[in-house]
Design a protein around this motif. Sequence first.
Motif, short mmCIF file in Angstrom:
data_model
loop_
_atom_site.label_atom_id
_atom_site.label_comp_id
_atom_site.label_asym_id
_atom_site.label_seq_id
_atom_site.Cartn_x
_atom_site.Cartn_y
_atom_site.Cartn_z
N ILE A 154 0.94 -1.12 0.10
CA ILE A 154 -0.08 -0.06 0.02
C ILE A 154 0.79 1.24 0.12
O ILE A 154 1.71 1.36 0.87
CB ILE A 154 -1.12 -0.07 1.07
CG1 ILE A 154 -1.85 -1.30 1.25
CG2 ILE A 154 -2.02 1.06 1.23
CD1 ILE A 154 -2.94 -1.27 2.40
N GLY A 155 0.59 2.09 -1.07
CA GLY A 155 1.50 3.36 -1.12
C GLY A 155 2.92 2.79 -1.97
O GLY A 155 3.90 3.07 -1.54
N ALA A 156 2.47 1.89 -3.11
CA ALA A 156 3.65 1.39 -3.58
C ALA A 156 4.55 2.30 -4.37
O ALA A 156 5.53 2.15 -4.68
CB ALA A 156 2.97 0.19 -4.76
N GLY A 157 4.11 3.32 -5.01
CA GLY A 157 5.03 4.23 -5.54
C GLY A 157 5.34 3.81 -6.72
O GLY A 157 4.84 3.37 -7.66
N SER A 158 6.77 3.60 -6.95
CA SER A 158 7.70 3.30 -8.03
C SER A 158 7.69 1.66 -8.15
O SER A 158 8.05 1.00 -9.09
CB SER A 158 8.99 3.66 -8.01
OG SER A 158 9.69 2.91 -6.96
N GLY A 159 7.01 0.90 -6.98
CA GLY A 159 6.93 -0.49 -6.97
C GLY A 159 8.26 -1.18 -6.53
O GLY A 159 8.32 -2.36 -6.55
N ILE A 160 9.06 -0.40 -5.89
CA ILE A 160 10.31 -0.80 -5.36
C ILE A 160 10.22 -2.16 -4.48
O ILE A 160 10.76 -2.95 -4.45
CB ILE A 160 11.19 0.32 -4.74
CG1 ILE A 160 12.56 -0.37 -4.33
CG2 ILE A 160 10.58 0.86 -3.67
CD1 ILE A 160 13.64 0.72 -3.77
N LEU A 161 9.21 -1.99 -3.53
CA LEU A 161 9.14 -2.95 -2.53
C LEU A 161 8.04 -4.28 -3.06
O LEU A 161 8.42 -5.25 -2.95
CB LEU A 161 8.30 -2.57 -1.31
CG LEU A 161 8.96 -1.43 -0.40
CD1 LEU A 161 7.99 -0.90 0.59
CD2 LEU A 161 10.39 -1.93 0.04
N SER A 162 7.36 -3.71 -3.87
CA SER A 162 6.51 -4.95 -4.40
C SER A 162 7.58 -5.68 -5.48
O SER A 162 7.39 -7.14 -5.55
CB SER A 162 5.32 -4.48 -5.52
OG SER A 162 4.42 -3.62 -4.85
N LEU A 163 8.20 -5.30 -6.31
CA LEU A 163 9.13 -6.03 -7.04
C LEU A 163 10.25 -6.91 -6.35
O LEU A 163 10.70 -7.77 -6.60
CB LEU A 163 9.73 -4.86 -8.16
CG LEU A 163 8.65 -4.25 -8.97
CD1 LEU A 163 9.42 -3.11 -9.82
CD2 LEU A 163 8.03 -5.16 -10.07
N PHE A 164 10.75 -5.94 -5.36
CA PHE A 164 11.63 -6.83 -4.23
C PHE A 164 10.87 -8.22 -3.72
O PHE A 164 11.68 -9.25 -4.03
CB PHE A 164 11.87 -6.01 -3.19
CG PHE A 164 13.08 -6.56 -2.41
CD1 PHE A 164 14.35 -6.47 -2.71
CD2 PHE A 164 12.68 -7.36 -1.33
CE1 PHE A 164 15.29 -6.95 -1.70
CE2 PHE A 164 13.59 -8.06 -0.41
CZ PHE A 164 14.95 -7.79 -0.79
N CYS A 165 9.77 -8.19 -3.63
CA CYS A 165 9.10 -9.22 -3.09
C CYS A 165 8.75 -10.11 -4.32
O CYS A 165 9.05 -11.34 -3.87
CB CYS A 165 7.73 -8.98 -2.37
SG CYS A 165 7.66 -8.12 -0.83
N VAL A 166 8.52 -9.81 -5.26
CA VAL A 166 8.42 -10.75 -6.40
C VAL A 166 9.65 -11.59 -6.82
O VAL A 166 9.89 -12.69 -6.84
CB VAL A 166 7.99 -9.87 -7.90
CG1 VAL A 166 8.16 -11.06 -8.82
CG2 VAL A 166 6.69 -9.48 -7.43
N LYS A 167 10.78 -10.68 -6.75
CA LYS A 167 12.07 -11.22 -7.10
C LYS A 167 12.51 -12.13 -5.75
O LYS A 167 13.50 -12.94 -5.84
CB LYS A 167 13.41 -10.16 -7.20
CG LYS A 167 12.93 -9.32 -8.44
CD LYS A 167 14.11 -8.46 -9.03
CE LYS A 167 15.13 -9.31 -9.27
NZ LYS A 167 16.30 -8.49 -10.14
N ASN A 168 12.11 -11.88 -4.57
CA ASN A 168 12.32 -13.12 -3.53
C ASN A 168 11.29 -14.02 -3.17
O ASN A 168 11.16 -14.38 -2.18
CB ASN A 168 12.63 -12.21 -2.32
CG ASN A 168 13.99 -11.25 -2.39
OD1 ASN A 168 15.17 -11.83 -1.86
ND2 ASN A 168 13.95 -10.10 -3.00
#
Length: 307
Positions: free
Chosen positions: A169-183
């Motif tokens: 929530i409050g994903a912005g550029s997606g840095i945290l979302s994409l980090f989770c996907v890559k992990n």
Amino acid sequence: MESTWHKYTLLVDREMEDLFVGEVLESPYTLGWVEPQIEVLTTENGYDYAENTNGPVIVYLFEPIQESAAGQVEKLQAYISRWGEAVRLQQVEQVAEENDSWKDEFREVRVGDWWIAPSWNTAEEVLKADRVLWIDPGAAFGTGYHGTTQDILRLLQKWSPSGKRVLDIGAGSGILSLFCVKNGAEMPVWAVDINQQSDYQIRVNAANNQLGEHAVKIVIGDIADPGVEAELPEEVDLILLNIGGDEDVSILPVVDRHLAPRGHVILSGIVVWNREKVIAAYEQAGYRCMEESTSDEWVTVMMEKIG
């Protein structure tokens, strides 16, 4: 002959940012990028930055230079005059069409075992690294410089999102979302942001990291809106909140409705003088604090749903 462009640097009041950017995208001007007013700092841990959260954001527009260059500047001033003092022209420069000097401002930063770097980075240490998240700056918040983002990334390295259903929530550029996907997080990771520019920037950064279009499900809107909440998954195992202490409390009911029992929520964007209020609200709702970190005046807390 090398073509040249006008590079316009504008100061835009934060409350007008979304409206102004939306209109610019439909205008003859080319939107470069949007950024807060920041100062990049070199610290013993790498790079960090200080952001002016009260001042206007900086918006860069570009326009090919024609014969009447002065007339073009006057036209721009007329164009922005409808916003009054909320949009102000700060600087006009003439730059080569392929001028990329602005990219030098965005450097690699190491967070735990991972590097966060823009896609054009050529640092040898980054190119040789196995763990790199490629994040380009844009009109959505999130470059990896901010202490709150780094603290969440460190927690995600300690408490792996592998196999978990994640809501950012409050994903912005997606840095945290994409980090989770890559992990190893279960796909799609759900990314919610009120800024319309997040949709584009998350897609760009997903492509930067060779992730398919189904890796992240993007929802644009205010999560407090029942219509937006209705688009969310019924239940997730991990929620990431990096939007502010008061906001963390105000959307606690939404968090509680979607977080599975024994699920975890990482709360950040909390200032030290608001810490007790945020933690108390979640504890009263049946959560317990598992871990906490502080960077300057910012607090990040990981809590488990036990109620």
